[in-house]
Enzyme design. Sequence first.
Site, PDB file in Angstrom:
ATOM      1  CG  HIS A 302     -18.923 -30.085 -24.641  1.00 28.78           C
ATOM      2  ND1 HIS A 302     -20.246 -29.947 -24.229  1.00 28.78           N
ATOM      3  CD2 HIS A 302     -18.194 -30.373 -23.860  1.00 28.78           C
ATOM      4  CE1 HIS A 302     -20.030 -30.528 -22.868  1.00 28.78           C
ATOM      5  NE2 HIS A 302     -18.622 -30.581 -22.770  1.00 28.78           N
ATOM      6  CD  GLU A 322     -29.305 -29.488 -22.930  1.00 28.91           C
ATOM      7  OE1 GLU A 322     -28.720 -29.139 -22.070  1.00 28.91           O
ATOM      8  OE2 GLU A 322     -28.969 -29.713 -24.153  1.00 28.91           O
ATOM      9  CD  GLN A 323     -32.055 -28.312 -29.570  1.00 32.44           C
ATOM     10  OE1 GLN A 323     -32.755 -28.146 -30.497  1.00 32.44           O
ATOM     11  NE2 GLN A 323     -30.829 -28.721 -30.034  1.00 32.44           N
ATOM     12  CG  PHE A 354     -22.052 -20.403 -28.703  1.00 35.68           C
ATOM     13  CD1 PHE A 354     -21.440 -19.052 -27.981  1.00 35.68           C
ATOM     14  CD2 PHE A 354     -23.464 -20.896 -28.414  1.00 35.68           C
ATOM     15  CE1 PHE A 354     -22.653 -18.667 -27.174  1.00 35.68           C
ATOM     16  CE2 PHE A 354     -24.424 -20.131 -27.674  1.00 35.68           C
ATOM     17  CZ  PHE A 354     -23.787 -18.992 -26.883  1.00 35.68           C
TER      18      PHE A 354
END
Length: 402
Positions: A302, A322-323, A354
């Site tokens: 990811h 998405e951001q 993260f």
Amino acid sequence: MEQLDDYGARTGFWRMQRLLTRPRLPVTVFALATGLARSPEQRRAMQAAGWEMASRGLNWVEHRDMPEAEERAAIAEAMRLHGEVTGSRPRGWFTGRCSMNTVRLVAEAGGFDWISDARDDDLPHWLRLGGRDQLVLPYTPDANDTRFATAQGFNTGEPVFAYLRDAFDALWEEGAAGAAKMMPVGLHRRLVGRPGPIPGLHRFLDYALAKGGVWCARRADIAAHRARAHPPQPRERPSAMDRAAFVARLGGIFEHAPWIAERAHALQLGPAHGGALGMHTALVRVFRSAGADKRPGVLRAHADLAGRLAAAPRLTAASTAEQASAGLDALTDAERAEFKRLDAARSARHGFPFIIAVRDHDKAGILATFRRRLANDNATQFAEACAQVERIAELCLKAILP
């Protein structure tokens, strides 16, 4: 049993016919083809009343262990004889004593507006069978006078009225709330057609007809409404895909881990896995049961959030959107620097990025989560990252499945 059926034909039928034709209630008859051939007076009376003549098969026999070829032949003969006796082929079907093959074989025979060999819902629904969509109108074993022939069932007319009334009231209240339901009432001339039980049925009919907001209909009428108002919707059925198509469609849900979809395809997938939640359950089972050598690799595959922010100009349209949903497309220099600082501190402590489902948070929430997770030990950090990967997979599935 033969004597009871004789009673139903000689006496019970006519008692029920008088009750149901007085207010001209619409009725669907489940008729054995051989029974129709032996009952010319009853058949004429039913047709004169406008009752729907559906098929209950050829003979009153158990289909459970019947070989498939024999059952297919019996279905074809029932259709032929039904048409010969009534003047038209049946458009509805209910075997009752069905096999695991019955619904499929009837659908394959073709030309049926509805099939009722189902006990699985209060509403009609569509099944994909033999390359076509088949409407199923469920049948009920409880709002049914067969309870006169079962232990702890009906023994007088009063429980007939009480049970049907209570079932009706529950479904009527759900309908009033906008979730309309169908209430089939199953009747047999040899059972409720006797003088003791039939007053209970009479009382229920008076009660239901006086209630309001109720549509009394034949199954043919319900099927026609359902087909017009709620036709089958074409959609993907992952459980029906072969392995190659399944992996091609869902292999990227967990990034760079097509093996998850490959293993999920081997699970016992069915109609319940046709939507996003069901398919998510199947994929997550594989992810969670993977060995310690597999799951960290999924996490590392990811792209971490900080890296995605740094690569903002090169992101796909979906990632950019998405951001934007979390306000990450409009970071100040100070906010971007804070993300980089936190990420550098995280990298020094943990061996995986993260990861967070951006669509579940706003900018402030993401920063707060970043700071909170920085203090976690490795096991807790790993567990949270896995949970977020599962959540991202769920959001991806919701975008492509019902």
